[in-house]
Design an enzyme around this catalytic site. Structure first.
Site, PDB file in Angstrom:
ATOM      1  N   GLY A  84      92.832  22.858  57.377  1.00  0.00           N
ATOM      2  CA  GLY A  84      93.393  21.513  57.472  1.00  0.00           C
ATOM      3  C   GLY A  84      93.724  21.116  58.893  1.00  0.00           C
ATOM      4  O   GLY A  84      94.477  20.155  59.111  1.00  0.00           O
ATOM      5  N   HIS A  86      86.674  26.397  68.605  1.00  0.00           N
ATOM      6  CA  HIS A  86      87.661  27.129  67.801  1.00  0.00           C
ATOM      7  C   HIS A  86      88.118  28.395  68.535  1.00  0.00           C
ATOM      8  O   HIS A  86      88.021  29.516  68.025  1.00  0.00           O
ATOM      9  CB  HIS A  86      87.087  27.492  66.430  1.00  0.00           C
ATOM     10  N   GLN A 119      99.764  15.236  50.526  1.00  0.00           N
ATOM     11  CA  GLN A 119      99.303  16.514  49.976  1.00  0.00           C
ATOM     12  C   GLN A 119      98.075  16.276  49.121  1.00  0.00           C
ATOM     13  O   GLN A 119      98.151  15.649  48.064  1.00  0.00           O
ATOM     14  CB  GLN A 119     100.413  17.156  49.133  1.00  0.00           C
TER      15      GLN A 119
END
EC number: 2.8.2.-
Length: 443
Positions: free
Chosen positions: A98, A150, A350
């Site tokens: 996320g 990343h 959420q």
């Protein structure tokens, strides 16, 4: 007469039914707005922000049982983040946790004196400090993949200071000595990764403080999400994996596929590759890989390597300024706001319906995924307990402060409403010891 009465009765019944339909529709719309209204158009740039006094955060779970002991210094996370100074937030983005959504929150949803400049069609935003043209945020959406795609903890802690020195050379305010420093002294200076994970001061030339943050996710869900992403053609082949000044050799990190990508691979094929970096990715990206010889698996025995990686990941996670959990969006928002004294414009949402959630997997396969991610499972259990304890600790502090403020306000209100005293109670009318002694001396 009967026809008129019958006709009038029919008209009354129709009118009554119409009124009932309208009233029912209005009630339904009101209920729908109360439940769904606060979540509508919150992601849009023009979405209306909730009032500041609206408590959107869940109460701590009274049934939660603590598993690990953490001292108060590990639970207290209220930093003096100075955006007008030299402080920098560094976001360590682990795949499929996320992080993309959270990264957009950082550049588009934080209430700032000088908001980030995010222009349509551009992937990166410009996030300058209020008092000068320097960045306060190191992330994918502010500085790009400046330390590699990343980049993990090992890469970031060694790369970020140099990248920012090149981007913002004006921050090097401390003048250099006319003589070059002694090489032995320079070698003894602490490296960035030797400093605590929350604050990193790599050199005296730069006065910056680096506050590292990250997100973690349930290992099984994250693993399945990465498999689906790879199945669609993702490779992350441009990742550097820098460690101790070099990238891993093809023998140390061989690919799991032949050709350009691994698109269309089955879950079984994904699990069978022994070099798949998806396994225990969260521990590997949070640990100091220099402790285990980087990607050289023959450096130390496998069991000792796994234990060192897990303990290093736990240590760095505790030392980070902040970490959140994908499964607890509102609590993540709450802790970030209290840690950095920054407010989000719109609340986090959420989303439980993810691509990983839509994958039907048998129980045996789930157990196999848990075995492949055993280190991540232990880290997540540890992180979840620390996260919940930090949340409970902070909520208890706020409620205690609210009770104290309420008590002070009530006392002040009572003092204002107290009736005035009589003249007999005035201090000037009360005989004092000096007054009585004066009378005695006269007599």
């Amino acid at each position: 007469m009967r026809r008129r009465r019958a006709g009038g009765r029919t008209m009354v019944e129709r009118a009554s039914k119409f009124v009932l339909v309208v009233a029912g529709s209005a009630c339904f719309m009101l209920i729908l707005y109360q439940y769904a209204g606060p979540g509508l158009s919150l992601g849009a740039p023009g979405g209306r922000a909730p009032p500041d006094d609206l408590d959107l955060f869940p109460t701590p779970d009274p049934h939660y049982e603590k598993k690990y002991y953490f001292p108060v210094r590990e639970l207290e996370r209220s930093l003096r983040f100075d955006m007008k100074g030299d402080d920098v937030i560094v976001f360590l983005h682990i795949q499929k946790t996320g992080g993309t959504t959270f990264g957009r929150h950082l550049v588009q949803n934080v209430r700032l004196e000088v908001p980030c400049d995010c222009r349509p069609g551009q992937k990166k935003c410009t996030c300058y400090r209020p008092n000068r043209r320097e960045t306060w945020l190191f992330s994918r959406f502010s500085t790009g993949w400046s330390c590699g795609l990343h980049a993990d903890w090992t890469e970031l802690t060694n790369c970020v200071p140099g990248v920012l020195d090149r981007r913002d050379p004006a921050t090097l305010r401390t003048p250099r000595s006319p003589r070059s420093p002694c090489p032995k002294l320079m070698a003894q200076m602490p490296r960035c990764r030797d400093m605590p994970g929350g604050q990193c001061e790599p050199s005296k030339r730069s006065q910056r403080k680096f506050y590292y943050i990250t997100l973690l996710r349930d290992p099984v869900s994250r693993y399945l999400s990465e498999w689906r992403h790879v199945q669609r053609g993702a490779t992350w082949k441009t990742s550097l994996h820098m460690c101790d000044g070099r990238t891993p050799t093809p023998e140390e990190l061989p690919p799991c596929y032949e050709g350009t990508d691994w698109s269309g691979c089955t879950l079984q094929e994904f699990m069978d590759c022994p070099y798949n970096l998806a396994s225990n990715r969260q521990v590997r990206m949070l640990a100091d890989l220099s402790l285990v010889g980087c990607y050289n698996l023959s450096f130390i025995p496998e069991g000792k390597r796994a234990q060192l990686l897990l303990e290093s990941a736990k240590k760095n996670l505790r030392g980070m300024a902040f970490f959140g959990l994908t499964e607890f969006q509102r609590k993540t928002q709450y802790l970030f706001e209290r840690t950095f004294n920054l407010k989000f414009i719109r609340p986090f949402m959420q989303y439980n319906s993810t691509r990983a959630g839509g994958v039907e997997v048998e129980a045996d396969t789930i157990r196999r995924i848990e075995e492949l991610n055993d280190l991540d499972m232990q880290l997540y259990d540890y992180a979840k307990d620390l996260f919940q304890q930090r949340y409970q600790y902070r909520r208890q502090l706020e409620r205690r402060e609210q009770r104290l403020r309420g008590r002070e306000e009530r006392l002040l209100h009572r003092a204002k409403e107290a009736p005035p005293r009589d003249d007999a109670d005035e201090p000037g009318r009360v005989p004092t010891e000096d007054y009585m002694s004066h009378i005695i001396e006269k007599w």
